[in-house]
Design a protein around this motif. Structure first.
Motif, PDB file in Angstrom:
ATOM      1  N   ASN A  78      78.590   7.668  34.703  1.00  0.00           N
ATOM      2  CA  ASN A  78      79.154   8.322  35.655  1.00  0.00           C
ATOM      3  C   ASN A  78      78.218   9.683  36.112  1.00  0.00           C
ATOM      4  OD1 ASN A  78      81.255   6.588  36.146  1.00  0.00           O
ATOM      5  ND2 ASN A  78      82.509   7.620  34.426  1.00  0.00           N
ATOM      6  N   LEU A  79      77.770  10.345  35.278  1.00  0.00           N
ATOM      7  CA  LEU A  79      76.681  11.514  35.468  1.00  0.00           C
ATOM      8  C   LEU A  79      75.496  11.150  35.698  1.00  0.00           C
ATOM      9  CD1 LEU A  79      78.182  13.998  32.491  1.00  0.00           C
ATOM     10  CD2 LEU A  79      78.645  13.975  34.992  1.00  0.00           C
ATOM     11  N   ARG A  80      74.864  10.415  35.183  1.00  0.00           N
ATOM     12  CA  ARG A  80      73.430  10.137  35.429  1.00  0.00           C
ATOM     13  C   ARG A  80      73.074   9.086  36.479  1.00  0.00           C
ATOM     14  NH1 ARG A  80      69.826  11.278  30.921  1.00  0.00           N
ATOM     15  NH2 ARG A  80      70.508  13.214  30.163  1.00  0.00           N
ATOM     16  N   CYS A  81      73.830   8.185  36.404  1.00  0.00           N
ATOM     17  CA  CYS A  81      73.619   6.990  37.305  1.00  0.00           C
ATOM     18  C   CYS A  81      74.348   7.237  38.650  1.00  0.00           C
ATOM     19  CB  CYS A  81      74.170   5.607  36.721  1.00  0.00           C
ATOM     20  SG  CYS A  81      73.348   5.165  35.184  1.00  0.00           S
ATOM     21  N   GLY A  82      75.265   7.966  38.623  1.00  0.00           N
ATOM     22  CA  GLY A  82      75.963   8.551  39.851  1.00  0.00           C
ATOM     23  C   GLY A  82      75.655   9.584  40.726  1.00  0.00           C
ATOM     24  N   ARG A  83      74.570  10.150  40.198  1.00  0.00           N
ATOM     25  CA  ARG A  83      74.023  11.356  40.784  1.00  0.00           C
ATOM     26  C   ARG A  83      72.967  11.043  41.962  1.00  0.00           C
ATOM     27  NH1 ARG A  83      69.989  13.563  36.522  1.00  0.00           N
ATOM     28  NH2 ARG A  83      68.243  11.874  36.325  1.00  0.00           N
ATOM     29  N   CYS A  84      72.562   9.784  41.887  1.00  0.00           N
ATOM     30  CA  CYS A  84      71.749   9.369  43.032  1.00  0.00           C
ATOM     31  C   CYS A  84      72.122   8.129  44.078  1.00  0.00           C
ATOM     32  CB  CYS A  84      70.526   8.628  42.531  1.00  0.00           C
ATOM     33  SG  CYS A  84      69.428   9.917  41.711  1.00  0.00           S
ATOM     34  N   HIS A  85      73.202   7.653  43.465  1.00  0.00           N
ATOM     35  CA  HIS A  85      73.826   6.556  44.606  1.00  0.00           C
ATOM     36  C   HIS A  85      75.232   6.331  44.112  1.00  0.00           C
ATOM     37  CE1 HIS A  85      73.494   3.529  41.083  1.00  0.00           C
ATOM     38  NE2 HIS A  85      72.191   3.927  41.004  1.00  0.00           N
ATOM     39  N   GLY A  86      76.108   5.446  44.918  1.00  0.00           N
ATOM     40  CA  GLY A  86      77.139   4.942  44.662  1.00  0.00           C
ATOM     41  C   GLY A  86      77.296   4.035  43.302  1.00  0.00           C
ATOM     42  N   LEU A  87      78.242   3.997  42.416  1.00  0.00           N
ATOM     43  CA  LEU A  87      78.053   3.316  41.168  1.00  0.00           C
ATOM     44  C   LEU A  87      78.987   1.874  41.418  1.00  0.00           C
ATOM     45  CD1 LEU A  87      78.907   5.865  38.521  1.00  0.00           C
ATOM     46  CD2 LEU A  87      76.763   4.924  39.087  1.00  0.00           C
ATOM     47  N   PRO A  88      78.393   1.027  40.993  1.00  0.00           N
ATOM     48  CA  PRO A  88      79.061  -0.477  41.174  1.00  0.00           C
ATOM     49  C   PRO A  88      80.229  -0.348  39.985  1.00  0.00           C
ATOM     50  CG  PRO A  88      77.181  -0.941  40.182  1.00  0.00           C
ATOM     51  CD  PRO A  88      76.951   0.673  40.693  1.00  0.00           C
ATOM     52  N   THR A  89      81.124  -1.036  39.766  1.00  0.00           N
ATOM     53  CA  THR A  89      81.889  -0.861  38.763  1.00  0.00           C
ATOM     54  C   THR A  89      81.109  -2.209  37.761  1.00  0.00           C
ATOM     55  OG1 THR A  89      83.185  -2.958  39.781  1.00  0.00           O
ATOM     56  CG2 THR A  89      84.235  -0.525  40.089  1.00  0.00           C
ATOM     57  N   PRO A  90      81.239  -1.824  36.465  1.00  0.00           N
ATOM     58  CA  PRO A  90      80.395  -2.663  35.415  1.00  0.00           C
ATOM     59  C   PRO A  90      81.038  -4.201  35.769  1.00  0.00           C
ATOM     60  CG  PRO A  90      81.085  -0.597  34.463  1.00  0.00           C
ATOM     61  CD  PRO A  90      81.684  -0.714  35.735  1.00  0.00           C
ATOM     62  N   SER A  91      82.253  -4.708  36.165  1.00  0.00           N
ATOM     63  CA  SER A  91      82.482  -5.943  36.387  1.00  0.00           C
ATOM     64  C   SER A  91      81.966  -6.547  37.267  1.00  0.00           C
ATOM     65  CB  SER A  91      84.255  -5.884  36.450  1.00  0.00           C
ATOM     66  OG  SER A  91      84.624  -5.188  37.480  1.00  0.00           O
ATOM     67  N   GLU A  92      81.221  -5.921  38.247  1.00  0.00           N
ATOM     68  CA  GLU A  92      80.666  -6.876  39.308  1.00  0.00           C
ATOM     69  C   GLU A  92      79.357  -7.399  39.058  1.00  0.00           C
ATOM     70  OE1 GLU A  92      79.632  -4.168  42.960  1.00  0.00           O
ATOM     71  OE2 GLU A  92      81.247  -2.680  42.410  1.00  0.00           O
ATOM     72  N   VAL A 125      76.543  -9.541  32.005  1.00  0.00           N
ATOM     73  CA  VAL A 125      75.795  -9.378  31.078  1.00  0.00           C
ATOM     74  C   VAL A 125      74.550  -9.550  31.297  1.00  0.00           C
ATOM     75  CG1 VAL A 125      75.194  -8.997  28.470  1.00  0.00           C
ATOM     76  CG2 VAL A 125      77.531  -9.208  29.234  1.00  0.00           C
ATOM     77  N   ALA A 126      74.263 -10.699  31.614  1.00  0.00           N
ATOM     78  CA  ALA A 126      72.662 -11.281  32.066  1.00  0.00           C
ATOM     79  C   ALA A 126      72.063 -10.293  33.176  1.00  0.00           C
ATOM     80  CB  ALA A 126      72.538 -12.426  32.308  1.00  0.00           C
ATOM     81  N   ASP A 127      72.951  -9.669  34.017  1.00  0.00           N
ATOM     82  CA  ASP A 127      72.561  -9.080  35.247  1.00  0.00           C
ATOM     83  C   ASP A 127      72.321  -7.785  34.987  1.00  0.00           C
ATOM     84  OD1 ASP A 127      72.795 -11.201  36.831  1.00  0.00           O
ATOM     85  OD2 ASP A 127      75.255 -10.736  37.312  1.00  0.00           O
ATOM     86  N   TRP A 128      73.072  -7.182  34.116  1.00  0.00           N
ATOM     87  CA  TRP A 128      72.806  -5.581  33.595  1.00  0.00           C
ATOM     88  C   TRP A 128      71.583  -5.359  32.972  1.00  0.00           C
ATOM     89  CZ3 TRP A 128      74.740  -1.616  35.746  1.00  0.00           C
ATOM     90  CH2 TRP A 128      76.091  -1.981  36.472  1.00  0.00           C
ATOM     91  N   ASN A 159      77.998  -3.676  29.280  1.00  0.00           N
ATOM     92  CA  ASN A 159      78.227  -5.040  28.924  1.00  0.00           C
ATOM     93  C   ASN A 159      79.769  -5.232  28.249  1.00  0.00           C
ATOM     94  OD1 ASN A 159      75.916  -5.643  29.375  1.00  0.00           O
ATOM     95  ND2 ASN A 159      74.968  -5.388  27.251  1.00  0.00           N
ATOM     96  N   ALA A 160      80.328  -4.034  27.735  1.00  0.00           N
ATOM     97  CA  ALA A 160      81.733  -4.163  27.304  1.00  0.00           C
ATOM     98  C   ALA A 160      82.687  -4.551  28.554  1.00  0.00           C
ATOM     99  CB  ALA A 160      82.345  -3.025  26.556  1.00  0.00           C
ATOM    100  N   ASN A 161      82.295  -3.932  29.743  1.00  0.00           N
ATOM    101  CA  ASN A 161      83.228  -4.148  30.844  1.00  0.00           C
ATOM    102  C   ASN A 161      82.499  -5.191  32.009  1.00  0.00           C
ATOM    103  OD1 ASN A 161      85.121  -2.046  30.614  1.00  0.00           O
ATOM    104  ND2 ASN A 161      83.335  -0.865  30.033  1.00  0.00           N
ATOM    105  N   ALA A 162      81.426  -5.985  31.689  1.00  0.00           N
ATOM    106  CA  ALA A 162      80.796  -6.850  32.502  1.00  0.00           C
ATOM    107  C   ALA A 162      81.829  -8.080  32.987  1.00  0.00           C
ATOM    108  CB  ALA A 162      79.625  -7.381  32.034  1.00  0.00           C
ATOM    109  N   LYS A 163      81.294  -8.697  33.913  1.00  0.00           N
ATOM    110  CA  LYS A 163      82.019  -9.741  34.524  1.00  0.00           C
ATOM    111  C   LYS A 163      81.782 -10.859  33.279  1.00  0.00           C
ATOM    112  CE  LYS A 163      80.636 -11.192  38.370  1.00  0.00           C
ATOM    113  NZ  LYS A 163      80.158 -11.901  39.609  1.00  0.00           N
TER     114      LYS A 163
END
Length: 102
Positions: free
Chosen positions: A51-65, A68-71, A97-101
């Motif tokens: 939330n802090l580091r990844c969200g500072r530059c762009h909107g965050l996708p939910t991990p379930s989007e 695991v292979a995509d992440w 990965n714990a919250n991935a599709k």
């Protein structure tokens, strides 16, 4: 004679500045504590970093989007941009990965 002394001094400075230095990490004790984190603590740290580091530059996708292979390639590409350490990258990867599709 002065040129000889100056040359030796300059050579000494160059050799000293190029020498590899071994340093010890002052956080050795902290690293030991990190190893003993529970899975829940790792996932919480990963979520916070996401939330802090990844969200500072762009909107965050939910991990379930993503799966695991995509992440994995996403994290390989984005972790350096977020200036995540290897350990922080692993925490974020564990979280997504714990919250991935499935």
């Amino acid at each position: 004679m002065k040129k000889y002394i100056y040359s030796l001094c300059l050579l000494g400075v160059i050799v000293y500045s190029c020498k590899t230095q071994q340093t010890t990490s002052p956080t050795t004790g902290a690293n030991t504590a990190i190893v003993n984190l529970t899975k829940e603590e790792i996932l919480k740290k990963g979520e916070d970093l996401y939330n802090l580091r990844c969200g500072r530059c762009h909107g965050l996708p939910t991990p379930s989007e993503f799966t695991v292979a995509d992440w994995k390639p996403i994290m390989e590409r984005m972790a350096p941009k977020a200036k995540l350490t290897a350990e922080e990258t692993n925490w974020v990867l564990a979280y997504v990965n714990a919250n991935a599709k499935k």
